[in-house]
Enzyme design. Structure first.
Site: not given
Ligand code: NAP
Length: 238
Positions: A10-11, A54, A146, A148, A150
């Site tokens: 969603s985001r 979820d 976080y 751990a 990952k």
């Molecule tokens: P984000 O913008 O915070 O978006 C997180 C997404 O995860 C949202 O769509 C949220 O949905 C969903 N989500 C959270 N809890 C959930 C649950 N219990 N069930 C279903 N959906 C859930 O994060 P992002 O930056 O895009 O990150 C995406 C992935 O990349 C994550 O695994 C993150 O750890 C990884 N990552 C990100 C970065 C970075 O710099 N951004 C770096 C390394 C790794 P809702 O809003 O609908 O709840």
């Protein structure tokens, strides 16, 4: 037409993947938890099917799997992307913080993969792409839980790749560096400048950088790649 499930779409990074896979001609299932309005808007723009669940709750994952299985016959590509982060000193992390981090970042991946893997094994074909983080490789200060979780994603990926290889299912992992999403909204301009300075390619990553890599790992061009951790971090971790 392939059926592609993207969790947490969603985001941020997941949302961009919905656009990339849809453009590629795939039927995309857009999983979300809280951001229903955003999910509906993306679904309307792309033709993706949005499904609320979820991922840390087994009954909700089961319902999502039944809906997809009964109406669309299963999933060909799983992108385990949903995740949360939290910045806290180790001494301030409580049991609830710890459990929530592992329930969403790790147990969610286990539940979602388990719910869909049967169809892939029967078809002897499939792709699973798990989103880890550079902190899962190097460890991040003030992000022990976080990091751990990952790191666990990496172990999960490697073990599953070995087990599912004979079923012609490729399991890989993408480890993004600092990507411009809400997850990093706590970073100041100064923090971002410093992070850019520490990155050989001198910039923060975009959601598109990660989405395109995932699309590659799901493509025929990645047929002989499994069990790998592909960093998308501008060279931050070398
Ligand atoms: P984000 O913008 O915070 O978006 C997180 C997404 O995860 C949202 O769509 C949220 O949905 C969903 N989500 C959270 N809890 C959930 C649950 N219990 N069930 C279903 N959906 C859930 O994060 P992002 O930056 O895009 O990150 C995406 C992935 O990349 C994550 O695994 C993150 O750890 C990884 N990552 C990100 C970065 C970075 O710099 N951004 C770096 C390394 C790794 P809702 O809003 O609908 O709840």
């Amino acid at each position: 037409m392939r059926n592609v499930l993207i969790t947490g779409a969603s985001r941020g990074i997941g949302k961009e993947m919905v656009y990339e896979f849809s453009k590629n001609g795939d039927r995309v299932f857009l999983n979300y938890n809280k951001s229903g309005d955003e999910a509906d808007k993306i679904a309307e723009e792309t033709g993706a099917v949005s499904i609320k669940a979820d991922i840390s709750k087994s009954d909700e994952v089961k319902k999502m799997a039944e809906f997809i299985h009964n109406n669309y016959g299963g999933i060909d590509v799983i992108v385990n992307n949903a995740g949360i982060s939290q910045i806290k000193l180790f001494t301030d992390i409580n049991e609830n913080d710890w459990d929530m981090m592992f329930d969403i970042n790790m147990k969610g991946m286990f539940l979602v993969t388990k719910a869909f893997i049967g169809d892939m094994i029967n078809k002897k074909k499939g792709r699973i792409i798990n989103i880890s983080s550079m902190w899962g490789i190097t460890g991040g200060s003030c992000e022990v839980h976080y990091s751990a979780s990952k790191a666990a994603v990496i172990g999960f990926t490697k073990a599953l790749a070995k087990e599912l290889g004979p079923s012609n299912i490729n399991v890989n992992c993408v480890a993004p560096g600092v990507i411009d999403t809400e997850m990093n909204s706590h970073l100041s301009e100064e923090d971002l400048e410093q992070l850019k300075d520490e990155t050989p390619l001198c910039r923060i990553g975009s959601v598109s950088d990660v989405a395109k890599t995932v699309l590659f790992l799901a493509s025929d061009n990645a047929d002989f790649i499994t069990g790998q951790v592909l960093s998308v971090d501008g060279g931050m971790v070398i």
